[in-house]
Design a protein around this motif. Structure first.
Motif, PDB file in Angstrom:
ATOM      1  N   ASN A  15       9.360  -5.240 -17.661  1.00 51.09           N
ATOM      2  CA  ASN A  15       8.446  -6.307 -18.070  1.00 51.09           C
ATOM      3  C   ASN A  15       7.464  -6.649 -16.945  1.00 51.09           C
ATOM      4  OD1 ASN A  15       9.621  -6.479 -20.593  1.00 51.09           O
ATOM      5  ND2 ASN A  15      11.030  -8.123 -20.001  1.00 51.09           N
ATOM      6  N   GLY A  16       7.961  -6.742 -15.715  1.00 57.22           N
ATOM      7  CA  GLY A  16       7.083  -7.018 -14.580  1.00 57.22           C
ATOM      8  C   GLY A  16       6.086  -5.903 -14.344  1.00 57.22           C
ATOM      9  N   PHE A  17       6.533  -4.660 -14.455  1.00 53.25           N
ATOM     10  CA  PHE A  17       5.658  -3.513 -14.254  1.00 53.25           C
ATOM     11  C   PHE A  17       4.559  -3.475 -15.306  1.00 53.25           C
ATOM     12  CE2 PHE A  17       4.491   0.965 -14.718  1.00 53.25           C
ATOM     13  CZ  PHE A  17       4.159   1.260 -13.410  1.00 53.25           C
ATOM     14  N   ALA A  21       0.683  -3.749 -14.500  1.00 49.01           N
ATOM     15  CA  ALA A  21      -0.175  -2.636 -14.925  1.00 49.01           C
ATOM     16  C   ALA A  21      -1.278  -3.120 -15.850  1.00 49.01           C
ATOM     17  CB  ALA A  21       0.667  -1.566 -15.611  1.00 49.01           C
ATOM     18  N   GLY A  22      -0.981  -4.085 -16.692  1.00 49.37           N
ATOM     19  CA  GLY A  22      -2.000  -4.653 -17.568  1.00 49.37           C
ATOM     20  C   GLY A  22      -3.092  -5.352 -16.793  1.00 49.37           C
ATOM     21  N   LYS A  23      -2.723  -6.061 -15.731  1.00 52.12           N
ATOM     22  CA  LYS A  23      -3.723  -6.725 -14.904  1.00 52.12           C
ATOM     23  C   LYS A  23      -4.593  -5.711 -14.167  1.00 52.12           C
ATOM     24  CE  LYS A  23      -1.186 -10.997 -14.055  1.00 52.12           C
ATOM     25  NZ  LYS A  23      -0.553 -11.842 -13.026  1.00 52.12           N
TER      26      LYS A  23
END
Length: 128
Positions: A15-17, A21-23
């Protein structure tokens, strides 16, 4: 595993990755760099491939196919180097080689001008 259970360590990492990655993928600078690289790299490779064809294959006097240092097909086709230099086929190959050189140099010079410090994207938009 039920939907109410707490996420495991791997799930938290995923979830953090995905969030990071989306940012990063939404960063306009990185998107611009990616698009610029694709545009410049593709056309530069096309120009380089054209120059390679011109100098190695099509060149009627020094190329690897028709030239004196290669397979010497020019001499074999016409009988002698003097006859080969006067033939229409040799002149046609020279014309094709010159056209390839013009296109390749035009592509490379366009990006040289486009990458200069005085050239701005707004001026390109006005041209187009």
């Amino acid at each position: 595993m039920s939907s109410n259970s707490t996420p495991s360590g791997l799930k938290k990492f995923e979830n953090g990755f995905i969030r990071i990655a989306g940012k990063i993928s939404g960063n306009r600078l990185l998107l611009t760099l990616r698009d610029t690289f694709v545009l410049v790299a593709a056309t530069t490779m096309i120009a380089g491939f054209g120059i390679m064809i011109q100098n190695v294959i099509v060149d009627p006097m020094n190329g690897l196919i028709f030239g004196k240092q290669g397979l010497q097909l020019g001499r074999l086709i016409s009988g002698s180097w003097a006859t080969w230099q006067q033939s229409g086929f040799e002149h046609g190959l020279q014309t094709v080689a010159n056209l390839i050189a013009l296109v390749s140099n035009g592509i490379l010079n366009f990006f040289r001008v486009a990458s200069s410090s005085n050239f701005q994207l707004e001026s390109l938009n006005q041209i187009l």
